[in-house]
Design a protein around this motif. Structure first.
Motif, PDB file in Angstrom:
ATOM      1  N   LEU A   8      31.382  79.155 -74.352  1.00  0.00           N
ATOM      2  CA  LEU A   8      31.955  78.892 -75.630  1.00  0.00           C
ATOM      3  C   LEU A   8      33.376  78.341 -75.340  1.00  0.00           C
ATOM      4  O   LEU A   8      34.346  78.657 -75.944  1.00  0.00           O
ATOM      5  CB  LEU A   8      32.085  80.266 -76.537  1.00  0.00           C
TER       6      LEU A   8
ATOM      7  N   GLY B 177      30.284  78.181 -79.807  1.00  0.00           N
ATOM      8  CA  GLY B 177      30.813  77.439 -79.079  1.00  0.00           C
ATOM      9  C   GLY B 177      31.246  75.919 -79.513  1.00  0.00           C
ATOM     10  O   GLY B 177      32.019  75.644 -80.018  1.00  0.00           O
ATOM     11  N   GLY B 178      30.006  75.267 -79.879  1.00  0.00           N
ATOM     12  CA  GLY B 178      29.825  74.157 -80.468  1.00  0.00           C
ATOM     13  C   GLY B 178      29.130  74.317 -81.757  1.00  0.00           C
ATOM     14  O   GLY B 178      29.371  73.216 -82.540  1.00  0.00           O
TER      15      GLY B 178
ATOM     16  N   SER C 184      24.877  70.464 -78.189  1.00  0.00           N
ATOM     17  CA  SER C 184      25.577  71.303 -79.270  1.00  0.00           C
ATOM     18  C   SER C 184      26.387  70.215 -80.105  1.00  0.00           C
ATOM     19  O   SER C 184      26.414  69.037 -79.988  1.00  0.00           O
ATOM     20  CB  SER C 184      26.425  72.231 -78.512  1.00  0.00           C
TER      21      SER C 184
ATOM     22  N   SER D 171      25.956  75.269 -82.335  1.00  0.00           N
ATOM     23  CA  SER D 171      24.589  74.878 -82.794  1.00  0.00           C
ATOM     24  C   SER D 171      23.547  76.021 -82.925  1.00  0.00           C
ATOM     25  O   SER D 171      22.888  75.990 -83.816  1.00  0.00           O
ATOM     26  CB  SER D 171      23.879  74.253 -81.465  1.00  0.00           C
ATOM     27  N   ASN D 172      23.723  77.206 -82.278  1.00  0.00           N
ATOM     28  CA  ASN D 172      22.862  78.133 -82.444  1.00  0.00           C
ATOM     29  C   ASN D 172      23.054  78.799 -83.973  1.00  0.00           C
ATOM     30  O   ASN D 172      22.393  79.204 -84.688  1.00  0.00           O
ATOM     31  CB  ASN D 172      23.019  79.243 -81.579  1.00  0.00           C
TER      32      ASN D 172
ATOM     33  N   CYS E  21      27.548  83.861 -82.278  1.00  0.00           N
ATOM     34  CA  CYS E  21      28.477  83.159 -81.267  1.00  0.00           C
ATOM     35  C   CYS E  21      28.780  81.906 -81.852  1.00  0.00           C
ATOM     36  O   CYS E  21      27.966  81.039 -82.120  1.00  0.00           O
ATOM     37  CB  CYS E  21      28.378  83.637 -79.906  1.00  0.00           C
TER      38      CYS E  21
ATOM     39  N   GLN F  52      23.031  76.192 -69.065  1.00  0.00           N
ATOM     40  CA  GLN F  52      21.798  76.316 -69.827  1.00  0.00           C
ATOM     41  C   GLN F  52      21.459  75.035 -70.330  1.00  0.00           C
ATOM     42  O   GLN F  52      20.068  74.957 -70.340  1.00  0.00           O
ATOM     43  CB  GLN F  52      22.322  77.409 -71.001  1.00  0.00           C
TER      44      GLN F  52
ATOM     45  N   ALA G 215      23.667  87.089 -72.517  1.00  0.00           N
ATOM     46  CA  ALA G 215      24.533  86.198 -71.827  1.00  0.00           C
ATOM     47  C   ALA G 215      25.805  86.556 -72.410  1.00  0.00           C
ATOM     48  O   ALA G 215      26.070  87.038 -73.656  1.00  0.00           O
ATOM     49  CB  ALA G 215      24.160  84.651 -72.246  1.00  0.00           C
TER      50      ALA G 215
ATOM     51  N   GLU H 177      27.900  84.538 -73.482  1.00  0.00           N
ATOM     52  CA  GLU H 177      28.159  83.826 -75.087  1.00  0.00           C
ATOM     53  C   GLU H 177      27.685  84.818 -76.046  1.00  0.00           C
ATOM     54  O   GLU H 177      28.220  85.033 -77.134  1.00  0.00           O
ATOM     55  CB  GLU H 177      27.596  82.667 -75.016  1.00  0.00           C
ATOM     56  N   SER H 178      26.429  85.194 -76.004  1.00  0.00           N
ATOM     57  CA  SER H 178      25.390  85.802 -76.915  1.00  0.00           C
ATOM     58  C   SER H 178      26.400  87.266 -77.202  1.00  0.00           C
ATOM     59  O   SER H 178      26.259  87.759 -78.251  1.00  0.00           O
ATOM     60  CB  SER H 178      24.403  86.301 -76.527  1.00  0.00           C
TER      61      SER H 178
END
Ligand SMILES: *Cc1c(COP(=O)(O)O)cnc(C)c1O
Length: 456
Positions: free
Chosen positions: A341, A267-268, A232, A270-271, A265, A142, A385, A387-388
């Motif tokens: 993630l 991962g790093g 991220s 950022s969201n 969620c 992505q 996704a 991740e989401s």
């Protein structure tokens, strides 16, 4: 009372004019990044050879609360923003919960994720500095897609190191990057010292994000007119992603709502960092006290089982050291892990907030994640996704708890993107070959044993 609509849209004029920098309201700041050679806090001069100047400044700025979004970036944002805030009426009904569930949907652009929000900013600043191109890594693909879209728009070259297993599993992601003129190498590659070294040690490796980062950084610092960008973890990325939270908060204000529980969620980070930014501000200043929950995979549990320590951001150990929750820079999630993630560390901002008790974290197993994804898709008609779907899983779990306690609370979660390129993973869930793997303490110890020895 008027029924709240399914979709709450802001107008283009209501797209934020400033990003919000959460660090400014943290009484205790995240620990500084360290230069790995000197062990001293990284200065702007340390960062300039790697990052674009303006982005390096944003990276180290712990004090400016609001930073203007340049008009050229807002114009790009207008192509695909504001993103909708959606009331999950159908999911609520399916769960028979008194909870009100809202999600902010960031998948409505070609990259299929929130990553474009930062890619646009990073490409813009690189172009403004007169650079020729940028390098980066991408895991699931992505970020590489988002960055190549943004670079095509600003007429900037881009070289993407794509984790080899994704490169092989997701040829269509690569084709999209190439559509936007991005150059893609599977990582590890033989185009860098870092890549060659890893290939020598582990010729059959399927790659890792940490390794791809090493390659991208090396390529940037050894190529004239290039800098490295990252999608991220970094402070600057959380800053750009604050558009998600700022828009969410404004949309909720329009319908007289405020979330009791915010879920994303991680991962790093950022969201999640972007979604929670203005709400965390309320929490830090005492204006409100929402629960904030980070959701991570049980197979890559950096917050819930990692160590809060200085670590490298990459396997090649060439990036600055960041103090964060980490599983060790050589940690790799097990091969059966499908859901993204997979980064070994976590944003230093979120790590600090979690350490100081402002946030909770949970980990979820991937079969449970896909179960939630499928349920969500059927009722909300968006194919999420993987991740989401970690956030969806926890939103559902919280909504079910609220059903049991009969509380009518408001949940907000981040729906970061769509899952069209993850159908191999969906397929393995649907045909029941998907398995769960949770690393043992023994497995994790191997990663912890390789942490750099820094006491700060
Ligand atoms: C990259 C990505 C994530 C995870 O990254 P964060 O920096 O933790 O937000 C989540 N969802 C999607 C769709 C992504 O592409």
């Amino acid at each position: 009372m008027k029924k709240i609509p399914y979709k709450i849209y802001l107008t283009e004029e209501q797209i934020p004019t400033k990003w919000y920098n959460l660090r400014a309201d943290m009484k205790e700041k995240p620990a500084p990044m360290l230069n790995p050679q000197t062990g001293k806090p990284a200065s702007l001069n340390d960062l300039y050879p790697v990052f674009c100047e303006e982005l390096a400044k944003q990276e180290l700025d712990d004090n400016t609360a609001y930073i203007d979004i340049p008009e050229e970036i807002r114009e790009f944002y207008k192509i695909y923003r504001p993103s909708p805030l959606i009331r999950a009426y159908n999911l609520e009904k399916a769960l028979d919960t008194p909870a009100k569930i809202y999600y902010k949907f960031e998948g409505n652009n070609t990259s299929g994720s929130h990553k474009l929000n930062s890619a646009v900013a990073q490409a813009y600043y690189a172009k403004k500095q007169g650079l020729k191109g940028v390098t980066t890594e991408t895991g699931a693909g992505q970020w590489g897609t988002a960055l190549s879209e943004a670079c095509a728009y600003y007429n900037l070259d881009v070289i993407v190191y794509m984790v080899k297993c994704s490169y092989e599993q997701k040829p269509f992601r690569r084709a999209i990057i190439e559509t936007f003129d991005g150059k893609v190498y599977p990582s590890p590659s033989n185009t860098t010292n870092a890549g060659r070294k890893i290939l020598e040690k582990k010729p059959n490796t399927t790659g890792s994000l940490g390794c791809a980062i090493s390659e991208a950084v090396e390529k940037a610092v050894t190529t004239e007119g290039y800098r490295y960008v990252l999608g991220s973890v970094l402070n600057q990325v959380l800053l750009h992603q604050s558009v998600i939270g700022l828009e969410s908060k404004k949309a909720m204000e329009m319908i007289d709502e405020y979330p009791d529980i915010i879920i994303g969620c991680a991962g790093g980070g950022s969201n999640l960092g972007g979604l929670i930014a203005p709400f965390m501000k309320d929490k830090l200043t005492g204006a409100a006290n929402p629960r904030i929950i980070a959701v991570e995979p049980a197979s890559c549990p950096s917050l819930t089982r990692g160590k809060f320590a200085y670590d490298f951001c990459d396997t090649g150990k060439i990036t600055p050291l960041a103090k964060m929750y980490t599983l060790g820079s050589e940690f790799l999630p097990s091969a059966n892990h499908a859901g993204g993630l997979r980064y070994h560390g976590m944003s230093p901002v979120l790590s600090k907030l979690y350490h100081d008790g402002y946030m909770e974290a949970v980990s979820v197993e991937q079969t449970k994640v896909f179960e939630a994804a499928v349920l969500f898709a059927k009722h909300e008609t968006i194919l999420p996704a993987p991740e989401s779907a970690h956030a969806i899983r926890t939103a559902i779990d919280e909504a079910i708890k609220l059903k049991e306690s009969g509380e009518e609370k408001t949940i907000l979660f981040g729906l970061t993107g769509t899952g069209y390129f993850d159908m191999i993973a969906y397929d393995s869930y649907l045909n029941k070959t998907m398995t769960d793997y949770i690393p043992t303490d023994e497995d994790l110890k191997k990663g912890f044993d390789l942490l750099p020895n820094i006491n700060m």
